[in-house]
Design a protein around this motif. Sequence first.
Motif, mmCIF file in Angstrom:
data_model
loop_
_atom_site.group_PDB
_atom_site.id
_atom_site.type_symbol
_atom_site.label_atom_id
_atom_site.label_comp_id
_atom_site.label_asym_id
_atom_site.label_seq_id
_atom_site.Cartn_x
_atom_site.Cartn_y
_atom_site.Cartn_z
ATOM 1 N N LEU A 1 24.290 -12.780 22.785
ATOM 2 C CA LEU A 1 24.133 -11.613 21.910
ATOM 3 C C LEU A 1 25.139 -11.670 20.760
ATOM 4 O O LEU A 1 24.803 -11.333 19.609
ATOM 5 C CB LEU A 1 24.304 -10.338 22.718
ATOM 6 N N ALA A 2 26.356 -12.130 21.048
ATOM 7 C CA ALA A 2 27.375 -12.226 20.002
ATOM 8 C C ALA A 2 26.977 -13.232 18.929
ATOM 9 O O ALA A 2 27.182 -12.995 17.729
ATOM 10 C CB ALA A 2 28.716 -12.611 20.614
ATOM 11 N N VAL B 1 27.378 -9.054 11.557
ATOM 12 C CA VAL B 1 27.979 -7.931 12.273
ATOM 13 C C VAL B 1 29.336 -8.351 12.832
ATOM 14 O O VAL B 1 29.485 -9.451 13.377
ATOM 15 C CB VAL B 1 27.064 -7.459 13.428
ATOM 16 N N ALA B 2 30.335 -7.500 12.731
ATOM 17 C CA ALA B 2 31.642 -7.755 13.332
ATOM 18 C C ALA B 2 31.513 -7.579 14.840
ATOM 19 O O ALA B 2 31.240 -6.475 15.320
ATOM 20 C CB ALA B 2 32.671 -6.780 12.771
ATOM 21 N N VAL B 3 31.689 -8.651 15.603
ATOM 22 C CA VAL B 3 31.429 -8.607 17.039
ATOM 23 C C VAL B 3 32.584 -9.218 17.823
ATOM 24 O O VAL B 3 33.189 -10.205 17.399
ATOM 25 C CB VAL B 3 30.099 -9.325 17.390
ATOM 26 N N GLN B 4 32.907 -8.595 18.942
ATOM 27 C CA GLN B 4 33.901 -9.097 19.878
ATOM 28 C C GLN B 4 33.283 -9.126 21.269
ATOM 29 O O GLN B 4 32.445 -8.287 21.605
ATOM 30 C CB GLN B 4 35.133 -8.191 19.927
ATOM 31 N N VAL B 5 33.701 -10.102 22.086
ATOM 32 C CA VAL B 5 33.293 -10.184 23.486
ATOM 33 C C VAL B 5 34.562 -10.245 24.323
ATOM 34 O O VAL B 5 35.510 -10.957 23.963
ATOM 35 C CB VAL B 5 32.434 -11.436 23.773
ATOM 36 N N ARG C 1 27.332 -1.767 12.698
ATOM 37 C CA ARG C 1 28.063 -2.702 11.843
ATOM 38 C C ARG C 1 29.249 -3.321 12.585
ATOM 39 O O ARG C 1 29.839 -4.300 12.126
ATOM 40 C CB ARG C 1 28.571 -1.990 10.582
ATOM 41 N N SER C 2 29.608 -2.723 13.707
ATOM 42 C CA SER C 2 30.656 -3.292 14.564
ATOM 43 C C SER C 2 30.210 -3.134 16.008
ATOM 44 O O SER C 2 29.719 -2.073 16.406
ATOM 45 C CB SER C 2 32.002 -2.592 14.337
ATOM 46 N N VAL C 3 30.345 -4.213 16.788
ATOM 47 C CA VAL C 3 29.864 -4.217 18.169
ATOM 48 C C VAL C 3 30.906 -4.860 19.078
ATOM 49 O O VAL C 3 31.457 -5.921 18.755
ATOM 50 C CB VAL C 3 28.528 -4.995 18.306
#
Length: 333
Positions: A42-43, A51-55, A21-23
């Motif tokens: 991918l983000a 999904v909560a995503v950070q790069v 759920r978080s990436v």
Amino acid sequence: MTTMRETAGLDTAVAALDAARSVTIVCHVQPDADTIGSGLALALVLHGRGVAVQVSFAEPAELPVSMRSLPGVRHLVAPAEVRAEVDLLVAVDCGSAGRLGALADRLAGAATTLVIDHHRSNTCFGAINVVDPAAESTTSLIARLLDAWGVPIDADVAHCLYAGLVTDTGSFRWVRPGTHELAERLLATGIDGAHIARTLMDTHPFGWLPMLSRVLGTAQLVPEVRGGVGLVYAFVRRDDIDDVRSEEIESVIDIVRTTAEAGIAAVFKQSRVVPDRWTVSLRSRDSGASAGDGVDVAEVATSLGGGGHRFAAGYTAHGAPEDLIGALLTALG
């Protein structure tokens, strides 16, 4: 830890992505279009699935200008903003935890870690490792992952994937069966491949030209290396790069490597901050005598604390220029 190189590996990676759920997606330091393109592609998919995503990447402080037009850059955050704890941390195009730089400490706060990479020297530092040294780019592995996931590739994702594909193949000079098929599939989404390639590889500010003049003036040829294979090398010093972007500095190796009398090329790039620290780019070429012939610079780089591909690798070194050359000549034998 298990290295996942077949379909089962992709299925395991898909299950991990599905459950998260978080990436956090971490790219390597001094990022190129393959690591950034992989991370942003991918983000974009994860964000579209809620999904909560950070790069992020540890250094330099800003994304190279040539990559700022890639879709999904809104998902990039500064290293200090990267969550300490996350369901899944994904490292893309990183051969070792060291390539994450200061963000390597985020590995400990992830419930699961996934490594997606195509470097033969990969240390498989994830809980799940999708590593295929035969892949031409990490973005091509992301494409295979999305296929296994049943996720369609739209134009924005294709743009990011194409960026890594065109740069890591040297504008399709180094390809394998299926490379052009993937390129055609990505282009069919409507992206402008020529514009993407030009932005990433063929656009430089005027300051690049005087920098090249100074740097190429340091070039030296050592023809007797490796029984006559030959080494050509050049130095990019701190004073040469005051007004030059990181991508201009990285482009120097592609010019030096064209030397006909040398099968191995090296460019030593001085740190802007720590004068005795140098990042070293190595390149070699297939001699054409037989398939896979040529010096394995990944092996050389690994012996000096780095890694990479057979014909493109790098490492970090400290010391005076004459010591750096001495160490490289010793490693080359």
